[in-house]
Scaffold this active site. Structure first.
Site, PDB file in Angstrom:
ATOM      1  N   ASP A 182     141.735  69.542  50.474  1.00 32.69           N
ATOM      2  CA  ASP A 182     140.787  69.890  51.525  1.00 32.69           C
ATOM      3  C   ASP A 182     140.180  68.580  52.007  1.00 32.69           C
ATOM      4  OD1 ASP A 182     138.596  70.701  53.085  1.00 32.69           O
ATOM      5  OD2 ASP A 182     138.189  72.436  51.808  1.00 32.69           O
ATOM      6  N   ASN A 208     145.391  66.465  62.804  1.00 33.85           N
ATOM      7  CA  ASN A 208     145.468  67.818  63.336  1.00 33.85           C
ATOM      8  C   ASN A 208     144.516  68.794  62.642  1.00 33.85           C
ATOM      9  OD1 ASN A 208     146.780  70.100  64.766  1.00 33.85           O
ATOM     10  ND2 ASN A 208     147.576  70.567  62.732  1.00 33.85           N
ATOM     11  N   TYR A 264     132.211  74.721  67.449  1.00 37.12           N
ATOM     12  CA  TYR A 264     133.546  74.203  67.745  1.00 37.12           C
ATOM     13  C   TYR A 264     133.496  73.280  68.959  1.00 37.12           C
ATOM     14  CZ  TYR A 264     138.557  74.144  68.737  1.00 37.12           C
ATOM     15  OH  TYR A 264     139.843  73.747  68.984  1.00 37.12           O
ATOM     16  N   LYS A 299     134.462  69.275  69.065  1.00 39.05           N
ATOM     17  CA  LYS A 299     135.560  68.757  69.884  1.00 39.05           C
ATOM     18  C   LYS A 299     135.064  67.777  70.950  1.00 39.05           C
ATOM     19  CE  LYS A 299     138.829  70.527  67.563  1.00 39.05           C
ATOM     20  NZ  LYS A 299     139.801  69.669  66.865  1.00 39.05           N
TER      21      LYS A 299
END
Length: 184
Positions: free
Chosen positions: A65, A88, A155, A159
């Site tokens: 992790d 990724n 999120y 980003k």
């Protein structure tokens, strides 16, 4: 693909067991490289590594992790050279109204999508610079890094940070021959 990708020796892919990570690994496997596959799910990594070998490449798997900084740093201690790094690994995080989110939701999303990415980038850049070699780093981002999306604030924020980090490091590291881009 351009020449540097075709002559790559070691290609690191985080989040390798996901749809995008897996597809990326299988594409690079056709170029006869050594893939360093990183993800949490060991059984999926083992399956992917078998496919990579059938395509003519080799692979090492690392089930961990990335939010575990010690495990992440131990991984990078074992990597002596890189040609390409594909960052990724990410999670969507808690979806919903901000008033329903907890600090732990924030930490979970940012610890993987930003903190672990920052550590990966630092260590990847150190490897390239230590070896005095050019390199390519690709960070997987999202269109959410350029827009707002209701009920996806964690999120979206992560980003946006990925895109800003990528832009800054690209400008900083180009003098060392390290190209850094984000795919949204």
């Amino acid at each position: 693909l351009n020449a540097p990708l075709m002559t790559a020796k070691n290609v690191l892919i985080t989040g390798a067991s996901s749809v995008i990570g897996r597809a990326t690994a299988l594409r690079f496997a056709k170029d006869k490289v050594h893939l360093i596959l990183v993800a949490r799910r060991k059984e999926k990594l083992e399956s992917l590594a078998k496919e990579v070998v059938t395509l003519g490449s080799s692979a090492s798997i690392h089930a961990l992790d990335l939010r575990d900084s010690n495990a992440l740093l131990n991984l990078f201690e074992s990597i002596t050279s890189l040609a390409v790094a594909i960052n990724n690994a990410a999670i969507e995080g808690k979806i919903g109204d901000i008033c329903d989110a907890e600090l732990s939701d924030f930490d979970e999303t940012m610890n993987l999508n930003l903190r672990a990415l920052w550590l990966c980038l630092r260590e990847e850049i150190r490897i390239f610079r230590k070896n005095k070699q050019k390199g390519i780093i690709v960070n997987l981002s999202s269109v959410a890094g350029d827009i707002g999306i209701p009920e996806s604030s964690l999120y979206v924020a992560s980003k946006h940070a990925v895109n800003g980090l990528t832009k800054s490091l690209a400008l900083e590291q180009i003098k060392h021959g390290i190209r850094i881009n984000a795919v949204c």
